[in-house]
Design a protein around this motif. Sequence first.
Motif, PDB file in Angstrom:
ATOM      1  N   GLY A 189     -73.229 -27.241  64.135  1.00 34.06           N
ATOM      2  CA  GLY A 189     -73.210 -28.213  65.070  1.00 34.06           C
ATOM      3  C   GLY A 189     -74.375 -27.949  65.998  1.00 34.06           C
ATOM      4  O   GLY A 189     -74.850 -29.022  66.582  1.00 34.06           O
ATOM      5  N   ALA A 190     -75.030 -26.815  66.518  1.00 35.06           N
ATOM      6  CA  ALA A 190     -75.854 -26.510  67.130  1.00 35.06           C
ATOM      7  C   ALA A 190     -77.213 -27.459  66.422  1.00 35.06           C
ATOM      8  O   ALA A 190     -78.004 -28.015  67.241  1.00 35.06           O
ATOM      9  N   LEU A 191     -77.505 -27.355  65.199  1.00 38.38           N
ATOM     10  CA  LEU A 191     -78.730 -28.014  64.650  1.00 38.38           C
ATOM     11  C   LEU A 191     -78.400 -29.668  64.840  1.00 38.38           C
ATOM     12  O   LEU A 191     -79.481 -30.296  65.068  1.00 38.38           O
ATOM     13  N   GLY A 192     -77.364 -29.959  64.698  1.00 35.76           N
ATOM     14  CA  GLY A 192     -76.922 -31.445  64.883  1.00 35.76           C
ATOM     15  C   GLY A 192     -77.423 -31.816  66.404  1.00 35.76           C
ATOM     16  O   GLY A 192     -78.098 -33.082  66.480  1.00 35.76           O
ATOM     17  N   PHE A 193     -76.916 -31.012  67.332  1.00 33.37           N
ATOM     18  CA  PHE A 193     -77.301 -31.073  68.836  1.00 33.37           C
ATOM     19  C   PHE A 193     -78.917 -31.240  68.977  1.00 33.37           C
ATOM     20  O   PHE A 193     -79.580 -32.120  69.613  1.00 33.37           O
ATOM     21  N   LEU A 194     -79.516 -30.222  68.304  1.00 35.46           N
ATOM     22  CA  LEU A 194     -81.180 -30.128  68.361  1.00 35.46           C
ATOM     23  C   LEU A 194     -81.728 -31.448  67.749  1.00 35.46           C
ATOM     24  O   LEU A 194     -82.759 -32.200  68.165  1.00 35.46           O
ATOM     25  N   LEU A 195     -81.050 -32.116  66.463  1.00 28.43           N
ATOM     26  CA  LEU A 195     -81.650 -33.300  66.083  1.00 28.43           C
ATOM     27  C   LEU A 195     -81.582 -34.412  67.012  1.00 28.43           C
ATOM     28  O   LEU A 195     -82.363 -35.327  67.119  1.00 28.43           O
ATOM     29  N   VAL A 196     -80.440 -34.506  67.590  1.00 27.87           N
ATOM     30  CA  VAL A 196     -79.987 -35.597  68.599  1.00 27.87           C
ATOM     31  C   VAL A 196     -81.053 -35.618  69.548  1.00 27.87           C
ATOM     32  O   VAL A 196     -81.523 -36.258  70.173  1.00 27.87           O
ATOM     33  N   ILE A 197     -81.318 -34.009  70.295  1.00 21.14           N
ATOM     34  CA  ILE A 197     -82.247 -34.043  71.399  1.00 21.14           C
ATOM     35  C   ILE A 197     -83.608 -34.501  70.838  1.00 21.14           C
ATOM     36  O   ILE A 197     -84.523 -35.045  71.874  1.00 21.14           O
ATOM     37  N   GLN A 198     -84.193 -34.485  69.817  1.00 17.41           N
ATOM     38  CA  GLN A 198     -85.473 -34.666  69.321  1.00 17.41           C
ATOM     39  C   GLN A 198     -85.362 -36.155  68.893  1.00 17.41           C
ATOM     40  O   GLN A 198     -86.644 -36.544  68.434  1.00 17.41           O
ATOM     41  N   MET A 233     -81.507 -42.426  64.110  1.00 18.49           N
ATOM     42  CA  MET A 233     -81.650 -40.921  64.155  1.00 18.49           C
ATOM     43  C   MET A 233     -80.514 -40.028  65.046  1.00 18.49           C
ATOM     44  O   MET A 233     -79.960 -39.092  64.863  1.00 18.49           O
ATOM     45  N   ILE A 234     -80.293 -40.794  66.115  1.00 16.21           N
ATOM     46  CA  ILE A 234     -79.327 -40.218  67.062  1.00 16.21           C
ATOM     47  C   ILE A 234     -77.990 -40.202  66.539  1.00 16.21           C
ATOM     48  O   ILE A 234     -77.206 -39.075  66.439  1.00 16.21           O
ATOM     49  N   ILE A 235     -77.553 -41.446  65.815  1.00 19.31           N
ATOM     50  CA  ILE A 235     -76.112 -41.343  65.112  1.00 19.31           C
ATOM     51  C   ILE A 235     -76.288 -40.309  63.861  1.00 19.31           C
ATOM     52  O   ILE A 235     -75.377 -39.729  63.686  1.00 19.31           O
ATOM     53  N   PHE A 236     -77.280 -40.065  63.192  1.00 21.99           N
ATOM     54  CA  PHE A 236     -77.521 -39.136  62.284  1.00 21.99           C
ATOM     55  C   PHE A 236     -77.140 -37.755  63.027  1.00 21.99           C
ATOM     56  O   PHE A 236     -76.316 -36.778  62.081  1.00 21.99           O
ATOM     57  N   GLY A 237     -78.041 -37.363  63.882  1.00 16.43           N
ATOM     58  CA  GLY A 237     -77.713 -36.277  64.463  1.00 16.43           C
ATOM     59  C   GLY A 237     -76.344 -35.928  64.618  1.00 16.43           C
ATOM     60  O   GLY A 237     -75.975 -34.813  64.423  1.00 16.43           O
ATOM     61  N   TRP A 238     -75.807 -36.980  65.264  1.00 14.68           N
ATOM     62  CA  TRP A 238     -74.313 -36.728  65.700  1.00 14.68           C
ATOM     63  C   TRP A 238     -73.259 -36.506  64.399  1.00 14.68           C
ATOM     64  O   TRP A 238     -72.395 -35.929  64.561  1.00 14.68           O
ATOM     65  N   CYS A 239     -73.565 -37.287  63.443  1.00 14.05           N
ATOM     66  CA  CYS A 239     -72.741 -36.804  62.152  1.00 14.05           C
ATOM     67  C   CYS A 239     -72.886 -35.564  61.602  1.00 14.05           C
ATOM     68  O   CYS A 239     -71.910 -34.944  61.209  1.00 14.05           O
ATOM     69  N   ILE A 240     -74.186 -34.815  61.753  1.00 14.50           N
ATOM     70  CA  ILE A 240     -74.374 -33.298  61.599  1.00 14.50           C
ATOM     71  C   ILE A 240     -73.422 -32.529  62.739  1.00 14.50           C
ATOM     72  O   ILE A 240     -72.868 -31.966  62.181  1.00 14.50           O
ATOM     73  N   VAL A 241     -73.298 -32.933  63.842  1.00 11.32           N
ATOM     74  CA  VAL A 241     -72.471 -32.482  64.878  1.00 11.32           C
ATOM     75  C   VAL A 241     -71.101 -32.533  64.446  1.00 11.32           C
ATOM     76  O   VAL A 241     -70.411 -31.411  64.463  1.00 11.32           O
ATOM     77  N   GLN A 242     -70.692 -33.656  63.890  1.00 10.37           N
ATOM     78  CA  GLN A 242     -69.119 -33.622  63.506  1.00 10.37           C
ATOM     79  C   GLN A 242     -69.107 -32.954  62.218  1.00 10.37           C
ATOM     80  O   GLN A 242     -68.012 -32.227  62.157  1.00 10.37           O
ATOM     81  N   VAL A 243     -69.838 -32.714  61.411  1.00  6.16           N
ATOM     82  CA  VAL A 243     -69.847 -32.015  60.132  1.00  6.16           C
ATOM     83  C   VAL A 243     -69.930 -30.278  60.710  1.00  6.16           C
ATOM     84  O   VAL A 243     -68.743 -29.573  60.121  1.00  6.16           O
ATOM     85  N   GLY A 244     -70.545 -29.784  61.663  1.00  5.48           N
ATOM     86  CA  GLY A 244     -70.543 -28.558  62.343  1.00  5.48           C
ATOM     87  C   GLY A 244     -68.987 -28.242  62.935  1.00  5.48           C
ATOM     88  O   GLY A 244     -68.448 -27.293  62.745  1.00  5.48           O
ATOM     89  N   ILE A 245     -68.641 -29.399  63.547  1.00  5.16           N
ATOM     90  CA  ILE A 245     -67.351 -29.014  64.433  1.00  5.16           C
ATOM     91  C   ILE A 245     -66.385 -28.805  63.206  1.00  5.16           C
ATOM     92  O   ILE A 245     -65.412 -27.971  63.431  1.00  5.16           O
ATOM     93  N   ASN A 246     -66.200 -29.810  62.160  1.00  9.08           N
ATOM     94  CA  ASN A 246     -64.955 -29.434  61.398  1.00  9.08           C
ATOM     95  C   ASN A 246     -65.188 -28.230  60.398  1.00  9.08           C
ATOM     96  O   ASN A 246     -64.354 -27.728  59.731  1.00  9.08           O
ATOM     97  N   CYS A 247     -66.474 -27.833  60.330  1.00 14.10           N
ATOM     98  CA  CYS A 247     -66.820 -26.623  59.780  1.00 14.10           C
ATOM     99  C   CYS A 247     -66.093 -25.375  60.361  1.00 14.10           C
ATOM    100  O   CYS A 247     -65.855 -24.464  59.942  1.00 14.10           O
TER     101      CYS A 247
END
Length: 458
Positions: free
Chosen positions: A144-153, A159-173
């Motif tokens: 989830g933190a890596l997803g936030f980092l991707l959103v920040i950059q 790319m924002i949507i892709f980063g947020w999808c990674i956040v969603q993956v992290g949340i559910n993991c």
Amino acid sequence: MVDEDKNRRGDPTEGVGARIGEDIKTMASADETGGAVTGQGVDASLAPDTGRRLNNAEKIRFAIGFVLVSLLWAAPFTMGSGVLLPQIFNSLHGVSAEAALGTMNSIGCVFALVANVVFGALSDMSRFRVGKRTPWIVLGGIIGALGFLLVIQSHTLPMIIFGWCIVQVGINCLIAPAVAVLSDRIPESTRGTYSALYGASQVIGQQLGTIIGSSFMGNIHTGLVVAMIIFLFSGILTVLIWPREKSAANTVVERTWADVGRSFIPPTKNCRDFYLALLGRFTFVVGCFMIQGYQLYILQKYCYLSDTQAASTLKIMALISVVTTILASVVSGPLSDFLHRRKVIVSTSCLILALGILFPFLMPTATGMYFYAALAGIGNGCYMSVDQALNVDVLPNAKEAGKDLGILNLANTIGQVIAPGCTTLVIGVFGGYRMIFPVAIVCLLVGTVFIMMIRKVK
């Protein structure tokens, strides 16, 4: 996504009911004598993993852990999806902010659903020395933190949507194995209390996320960094606070990928009330998230507040919701047990939320939104405290409790996928935000009818 409830947007906890519900099966033939479920020889006061009663220190550590894990994923998630990213979308040229937010939430919810099922299954089948849940909980915070980092950059919508999808993956993991701890390690006799702590903390975490996120409206980058840091440590702090999980290195794995696939097959016999409960939950989620997911835009583009005024109003709304949610959660759960009534309280929560939505429709001002926040907090607090108990009561087959609870939880994800599209569609058709309020109210009223049509639960 956001679950389950969830995600989860909102409640990205979908699918965890499949694992929690397995332990509900023992209740079907329960004949309690001195705390024991004699039908299957299982003492409901014993922890499933250790076979003994939890001591006071363990009870406190589990309680703190369930509160903390819920707060630490819900707060940064809401900071991003409810405040900071909507403000970023306002500044993207050539992009409809509402459409961008709806697209992000809808795609993110799909990732949440898949990730929840996958990581839940992986944690079920894991055989780590440190336990089958612990590594996934820690990993979820890191992803989830890596997803936030991707959103920040990121500087473009895809790319924002892709980063947020990674956040969603992290949340559910994180939360799929974390909520499954209720089934693995908490005695059945006290499981409802810990479940209520998790559910209420999720709602409170969402409001805290709104408060914190609103404080960074003028410095969005810093706000996203803060959210990233909170999420990074969410899993680590949780497993450090909980009593250490026993080794799973020698555990016999009973769940297979075929079992995971079968968890999507809905019931076909004695299931009238089951589907009414599912439709009731679905319409509640749609009606709720049509408004909740667009609060910032409603304040800016419907109430015509400046960015500063909108940020201040969001904070006050969140504080109001925190107070009313806590009060409603404390009262409604015990009241439901005392009255032996479920559907009346769940239906009433839909009506209370519908009444709250009526206020900004009639009063397109900050004051109208304050009334909405107060009543939405009461409605959500009542709903979160009693709805899961109602779902257990309408299960058509106790032997398939886990599977059917998982299907019921899919209503959260599907509802959160559809809600942004409904809001965007109404705005496009009517040229503004005003008509989203009556549409959301109709959804909630329809949900009330579905719940009241249930026969086997009072």
